[in-house]
Write a protein that holds these residues in place. Structure first.
Motif, mmCIF file in Angstrom:
data_model
loop_
_atom_site.group_PDB
_atom_site.id
_atom_site.type_symbol
_atom_site.label_atom_id
_atom_site.label_comp_id
_atom_site.label_asym_id
_atom_site.label_seq_id
_atom_site.Cartn_x
_atom_site.Cartn_y
_atom_site.Cartn_z
ATOM 1 N N LEU A 166 3.364 -12.134 -66.960
ATOM 2 C CA LEU A 166 4.269 -11.790 -67.936
ATOM 3 C C LEU A 166 4.282 -10.204 -68.278
ATOM 4 O O LEU A 166 5.208 -9.529 -68.179
ATOM 5 N N PRO A 167 3.115 -9.619 -68.430
ATOM 6 C CA PRO A 167 2.984 -8.261 -68.423
ATOM 7 C C PRO A 167 3.417 -7.390 -67.309
ATOM 8 O O PRO A 167 4.208 -6.441 -67.309
ATOM 9 N N VAL A 168 3.277 -7.942 -66.257
ATOM 10 C CA VAL A 168 3.790 -7.472 -64.917
ATOM 11 C C VAL A 168 5.072 -7.480 -64.857
ATOM 12 O O VAL A 168 6.021 -6.420 -64.670
ATOM 13 N N VAL A 169 5.762 -8.589 -65.408
ATOM 14 C CA VAL A 169 7.110 -8.862 -65.315
ATOM 15 C C VAL A 169 8.007 -7.778 -66.303
ATOM 16 O O VAL A 169 8.893 -7.384 -65.931
ATOM 17 N N ALA A 170 7.255 -7.970 -67.524
ATOM 18 C CA ALA A 170 7.834 -6.747 -68.645
ATOM 19 C C ALA A 170 7.973 -5.508 -67.930
ATOM 20 O O ALA A 170 9.114 -4.724 -68.188
ATOM 21 N N ALA A 171 6.699 -5.042 -67.266
ATOM 22 C CA ALA A 171 6.879 -3.544 -66.870
ATOM 23 C C ALA A 171 8.088 -3.369 -65.710
ATOM 24 O O ALA A 171 8.735 -2.441 -65.756
ATOM 25 N N ILE A 182 -6.105 -7.148 -59.936
ATOM 26 C CA ILE A 182 -7.076 -8.009 -59.397
ATOM 27 C C ILE A 182 -8.148 -8.235 -60.629
ATOM 28 O O ILE A 182 -8.960 -8.727 -60.620
ATOM 29 N N ARG A 183 -7.825 -7.300 -61.729
ATOM 30 C CA ARG A 183 -8.800 -7.613 -62.777
ATOM 31 C C ARG A 183 -8.277 -8.625 -63.849
ATOM 32 O O ARG A 183 -8.857 -8.953 -64.642
ATOM 33 N N ARG A 184 -7.005 -8.834 -63.597
ATOM 34 C CA ARG A 184 -6.119 -9.864 -64.376
ATOM 35 C C ARG A 184 -6.057 -9.424 -65.800
ATOM 36 O O ARG A 184 -5.976 -9.880 -66.863
ATOM 37 N N ARG A 185 -6.081 -8.101 -66.022
ATOM 38 C CA ARG A 185 -5.567 -7.201 -67.269
ATOM 39 C C ARG A 185 -4.438 -6.219 -66.866
ATOM 40 O O ARG A 185 -4.431 -5.191 -66.604
ATOM 41 N N THR A 186 -3.077 -7.124 -67.045
ATOM 42 C CA THR A 186 -1.944 -6.231 -66.822
ATOM 43 C C THR A 186 -1.233 -5.919 -67.940
ATOM 44 O O THR A 186 -0.102 -5.331 -67.508
ATOM 45 N N LEU A 187 -1.863 -5.602 -69.240
ATOM 46 C CA LEU A 187 -1.077 -5.510 -70.379
ATOM 47 C C LEU A 187 -0.658 -3.574 -70.325
ATOM 48 O O LEU A 187 0.243 -3.148 -70.441
ATOM 49 N N LEU A 212 7.179 1.465 -70.551
ATOM 50 C CA LEU A 212 7.678 1.984 -71.969
ATOM 51 C C LEU A 212 7.760 3.483 -72.135
ATOM 52 O O LEU A 212 8.633 4.105 -72.278
ATOM 53 N N VAL A 213 6.632 4.158 -71.338
ATOM 54 C CA VAL A 213 6.569 5.495 -71.184
ATOM 55 C C VAL A 213 7.650 6.092 -70.193
ATOM 56 O O VAL A 213 8.293 6.947 -70.792
ATOM 57 N N GLY A 214 7.703 5.437 -69.213
ATOM 58 C CA GLY A 214 8.809 5.923 -68.286
ATOM 59 C C GLY A 214 10.058 5.765 -68.616
ATOM 60 O O GLY A 214 10.962 6.671 -68.551
ATOM 61 N N ALA A 215 10.364 4.835 -69.638
ATOM 62 C CA ALA A 215 11.738 4.515 -70.060
ATOM 63 C C ALA A 215 12.066 5.594 -71.156
ATOM 64 O O ALA A 215 13.122 6.107 -71.228
#
Length: 475
Positions: free
Chosen positions: A205-210, A344-349, A356-359
């Motif tokens: 879900l974090p990857v999806v949100a981005a 690969i780290r499973r830390r996708t937040l 959000l920075v890009g938007a």
């Protein structure tokens, strides 16, 4: 090699298909088609992407044998989501005319179902390293798309109908090869289902949100241009964005299909450090191919416009391409060089924060530039947004206590070699288009290839000699 061949074929056919559809529909209807397609991509990412990502990260030949419930969970989740989205498409048309904006909305929802199913089957083939089947899937999809989309465009000249044909071609391709990728259903306890779903969601879900943010940015920009300057101007913008985006995303995805699965396999068999080491190597390879491709595309854009771009779009294509390419390159590097570090780290937040920075940068730049520069300012704002997101994510990945250990020799060598290549092909841009295009490609490829080979940039020479060199048995 079959996977790489599939992506070369896919890139060439998608490029030709995009130009054909633009030629048939014209700028205004192509603008509608591109806007609807962007909406379908956003829907696909929102609803299906977390499952596709989970398939590529948690499904493999080993998992297929040892943990068969994972595939069953994925199949059921995909089926439920597809049925819900198909129902939403029908509701969008309930009591409405079959043309106009309601039809475009329904077509976007239906196309998202086809895209989602095709991407899922492709992810399963990728996770199991069955390159021949993947090539077959891509060839079937492109053959169906060419016939159905071009035929529909000729017959109807309607953007919504062409979108439906695009979604149906992907859906049919996935159905045709589904049996070859099928697994027997597996029983599992409710507790295991909840645990697996939590794992999928926490990872995906974090990857999806981005990714939703990254897709909403061009969608909002196209919509703004259409609202202010008309669908024809949105069509000019969209053709340059789609052609450039397809080139870099296709090249990056071709590499990612192979390289990320190798990193997952390394982590699975040799531990976390081996996985991170492979991801660092992968990032160098992605940069070594994306950056010179961007410089080459910039150099040949005028010749490409004169030779292949429909006449109604000429003049606008090069203008928007020059503004959009930096952002499209930044997006490709994020997706295929930086995102895998966190995956690969499973830390996708951190991916959400980068989005959000890009938007925010896109919004502020659009407000500042749209007034004095019009649609061109919005195109520049999009590039600035993607570049800001890439820089933020790069700082998170490559600095600090948990930074990825990546030698800086390769990125510096890539930049220098690309600069030399660009200097070599600049004088060739002034030739006639039919001479400039092959000359730039040939000279640029030879110069960059020679430098990459001589200095073993990103380990490309070592990889080639290991695979094809003397003393290596043929497979």
């Amino acid at each position: 090699m079959a996977v790489i061949a599939a992506f070369v074929v896919n890139a060439a056919l998608n490029l030709a298909l995009g130009l054909l559809i633009a030629q048939i529909l014209g700028p205004a209807d192509f603008g509608r088609f591109a806007l609807g397609t962007a909406g379908a991509v956003v829907l696909n990412i929102m609803l299906f992407e977390w499952l596709r990502l989970s398939a590529t990260r948690f499904y493999s030949e080993r998992v297929r044998r040892a943990e068969p419930w994972i595939r069953t969970m994925l199949d059921r989740a995909y089926a439920a989501t597809a049925l819900g989205l198909a129902g939403a498409a029908l509701l969008a048309l309930a009591g409405r005319p079959l043309v106009g904006e309601p039809a475009l909305l329904a077509a976007a929802a239906a196309a998202a179902v086809g895209i989602g199913l095709f991407d899922y089957q492709a992810a399963l083939a990728r996770a199991r390293f069955v390159g021949g089947l993947y090539l077959r899937l891509v060839l079937v999809k492109n053959g169906l798309a060419l016939v159905m989309m071009v035929g529909t465009a000729w017959a109807t000249a309607d953007a919504a109908a062409v979108m439906l044909a695009a979604g149906l071609s992907q859906f049919l391709a996935a159905v045709i090869v589904r049996r070859a990728l099928a697994d027997p259903p597996a029983a599992f306890a409710a507790a295991r289902r909840r645990e697996t779903m939590r794992l999928f969601m926490a990872y995906g879900l974090p990857v999806v949100a981005a990714n939703v943010v990254y897709q909403l940015m061009p969608f909002a920009n196209r919509w703004t241009i259409a609202a202010v300057s008309g669908f024809a101007e949105a069509g000019y913008f969209s053709l340059a964005a789609d052609i450039g985006g397809r080139i870099f995303s296709t090249l990056g995805a071709a590499l990612d299909l192979l390289l990320f699965q190798i990193a997952v396999l390394a982590a699975e068999t040799h531990g976390h450090e081996a996985g991170e080491t492979q991801v660092a190597r992968n990032g160098a390879v992605v940069l070594a191919l994306i950056l010179p491709s961007a410089a080459g595309f910039w150099a040949v854009a005028p010749a490409l416009e004169a030779i292949a771009v429909p006449e109604a779009f000429r003049g606008h294509f090069v203008h928007y391409t020059l503004l959009l390419v930096p952002g499209l390159v930044a997006l490709a590097l994020m997706n295929f060089a930086l995102n895998p570090i966190f995956q690969i780290r499973r830390r996708t937040l951190p991916l959400i924060a980068a989005g959000l920075v890009g938007a925010l940068v896109n919004l502020l730049a659009a407000l500042a530039l749209a007034g004095p520069f019009g649609p061109s300012g919005i195109a520049a704002a999009q590039s600035l947004g993607f570049i800001a997101a890439m820089l933020f994510l790069g700082l998170r990945a490559l600095t600090g206590r948990d930074r990825l250990r990546m030698p800086w020799r390769d990125p510096i060598a890539v930049v220098l070699a690309t600069a030399v290549m660009t200097a070599a092909i600049l004088p060739l841009r002034g030739l006639s288009p039919w001479l400039a295009l092959p000359a730039c490609v040939a000279v640029g490829g030879l110069v960059y290839g020679a430098l990459a080979w001589r200095f073993d940039i990103a380990g490309l020479r070592s990889a080639v000699t290991a695979r094809f060199g003397r003393g290596v048995p043929a497979e």
